[in-house]
Write an enzyme that holds these catalytic residues in place. Structure first.
Site, PDB file in Angstrom:
ATOM      1  N   ASP A 140      11.115  -6.085  21.885  1.00 46.90           N
ATOM      2  CA  ASP A 140      11.238  -4.733  21.381  1.00 46.90           C
ATOM      3  C   ASP A 140       9.818  -4.205  21.133  1.00 46.90           C
ATOM      4  O   ASP A 140       8.851  -4.973  21.103  1.00 46.90           O
ATOM      5  CB  ASP A 140      12.045  -4.770  20.082  1.00 46.90           C
ATOM      6  CG  ASP A 140      12.075  -3.445  19.353  1.00 46.90           C
ATOM      7  OD1 ASP A 140      12.298  -2.417  20.012  1.00 46.90           O
ATOM      8  OD2 ASP A 140      11.863  -3.451  18.131  1.00 46.90           O
ATOM      9  N   PHE A 141       9.684  -2.881  20.934  1.00 47.46           N
ATOM     10  CA  PHE A 141       8.359  -2.321  20.692  1.00 47.46           C
ATOM     11  C   PHE A 141       8.129  -2.039  19.196  1.00 47.46           C
ATOM     12  O   PHE A 141       7.412  -2.759  18.537  1.00 47.46           O
ATOM     13  CB  PHE A 141       8.147  -1.050  21.519  1.00 47.46           C
ATOM     14  CG  PHE A 141       6.754  -0.492  21.402  1.00 47.46           C
ATOM     15  CD1 PHE A 141       5.685  -1.140  22.000  1.00 47.46           C
ATOM     16  CD2 PHE A 141       6.512   0.661  20.675  1.00 47.46           C
ATOM     17  CE1 PHE A 141       4.386  -0.656  21.861  1.00 47.46           C
ATOM     18  CE2 PHE A 141       5.228   1.166  20.536  1.00 47.46           C
ATOM     19  CZ  PHE A 141       4.162   0.504  21.132  1.00 47.46           C
ATOM     20  N   ASP A 142       8.779  -1.006  18.657  1.00 50.60           N
ATOM     21  CA  ASP A 142       8.541  -0.612  17.260  1.00 50.60           C
ATOM     22  C   ASP A 142       9.042  -1.681  16.294  1.00 50.60           C
ATOM     23  O   ASP A 142      10.201  -2.108  16.364  1.00 50.60           O
ATOM     24  CB  ASP A 142       9.254   0.708  16.960  1.00 50.60           C
ATOM     25  CG  ASP A 142       8.646   1.872  17.716  1.00 50.60           C
ATOM     26  OD1 ASP A 142       7.577   2.343  17.303  1.00 50.60           O
ATOM     27  OD2 ASP A 142       9.235   2.288  18.733  1.00 50.60           O
ATOM     28  N   ASP A 166      13.327  -6.601  15.832  1.00 52.41           N
ATOM     29  CA  ASP A 166      13.231  -6.437  14.380  1.00 52.41           C
ATOM     30  C   ASP A 166      14.349  -5.614  13.767  1.00 52.41           C
ATOM     31  O   ASP A 166      14.390  -5.460  12.549  1.00 52.41           O
ATOM     32  CB  ASP A 166      11.912  -5.742  14.043  1.00 52.41           C
ATOM     33  CG  ASP A 166      11.977  -4.241  14.296  1.00 52.41           C
ATOM     34  OD1 ASP A 166      11.760  -3.459  13.348  1.00 52.41           O
ATOM     35  OD2 ASP A 166      12.266  -3.848  15.438  1.00 52.41           O
TER      36      ASP A 166
END
Length: 274
Positions: A31-33, A213
């Protein structure tokens, strides 16, 4: 395995052994954020942790594939991550909008689905809710996200927005994706689990790591569990936060946020000899 932390589950330990033992067959997806990039009040200001991309670059030459699977539009994740500036990431694949969009570092090509009519129909209404509650509207083009982190009452705004978001989703053929002080209105039909599974099959990966997250990552963690049942070893990594404590229960290894994940990736590269 050197300085690598030990996963809490037998399946996670087996997945980590498979990834380190045969890196050329491993797919690493993130994932990124909140995972590669710290969460910030203004999503337009998000940037990858300074140690994350160099660690990915070290790993990229040793594994079958590196991928980003994000709710962001693919081109936004590419820009915020600074991925184009790293030729070592020539094999990177960015799957945006939960897998509906795709960007290939090798070619620079971006594929995006046509806009969903329900998003255009809901835009004015969602704008009005943002003004009323103090939420920040992130218009992703084919999705609308309301972030309550900067609202005067973040939790109250989140609660107040849930029912109208669910209502407009039902009336416009959309779905609501809840996250860390954010509610996103988006088209149905794709999630991170389906996107990850398809990429594992496409790359013929013999092992998989997924790190995330937030609640939108649960589908990817479930996909790793399903792949493990089909004899594809896998490791589920939680970029831990106090906002989503339940995620640690659905994963094999928890690291302390993006800084902890970047450190883990560096240790993983060391273990692979990269």
């Amino acid at each position: 395995m050197g300085n690598l932390p030990e996963p809490r589950t037998d399946e996670g330990r087996a997945g980590l052994r498979a990834i380190v033992g045969a890196p050329a067959r491993a797919l690493l997806a993130f994932d990124f954020d909140g995972t590669l990039a710290p969460i910030v009040e203004d999503p337009a200001l998000a940037r990858a942790h300074p140690d994350a991309v160099p660690a990915l670059a070290r790993l990229a030459g040793r594994v079958a594939a590196v991928a980003i699977v994000t709710g962001r539009p693919a081109e936004v994740a590419v820009r915020l991550g600074g991925f184009e500036a790293h030729p070592e990431l020539a094999g990177l694949v960015v799957l945006g909008a939960y897998g509906a969009e795709r960007w290939e570092a090798a070619t620079g090509e971006l594929s995006v689905p046509p806009p969903h009519p329900g998003i255009a129909a809901a835009r004015l209404e969602v704008n009005a809710w943002a003004r009323r509650t103090g939420a920040h509207l992130e218009d992703k083009g084919n999705a609308l996200a309301l972030h309550t982190r900067r609202a005067p009452d973040p939790d109250g705004a989140f609660a107040a927005l849930r029912e109208p978001m669910d209502r407009v989703a039902a009336s416009r053929g959309l779905v609501v994706e809840p996250g860390r002080q954010v509610l996103e209105l988006r088209p149905p039909g794709m999630d991170k689990g389906a996107a990850l599974t398809a990429l594992v099959r496409e790359k013929n990966a013999g092992a998989v790591l997924y790190a995330g997250d937030d609640l939108g990552d649960l589908a990817a963690f479930e996909a790793v569990a399903t792949l493990r049942a089909a004899d594809v070893p896998g490791l589920r990594v939680c970029s831990g936060s106090a906002e989503v404590p339940r995620l640690a229960e659905a994963t094999d290894l928890t690291v302390p946020g993006p800084a902890g994940l970047a450190a883990f990736l560096g240790e993983l590269a060391d273990a692979m000899g990269g």
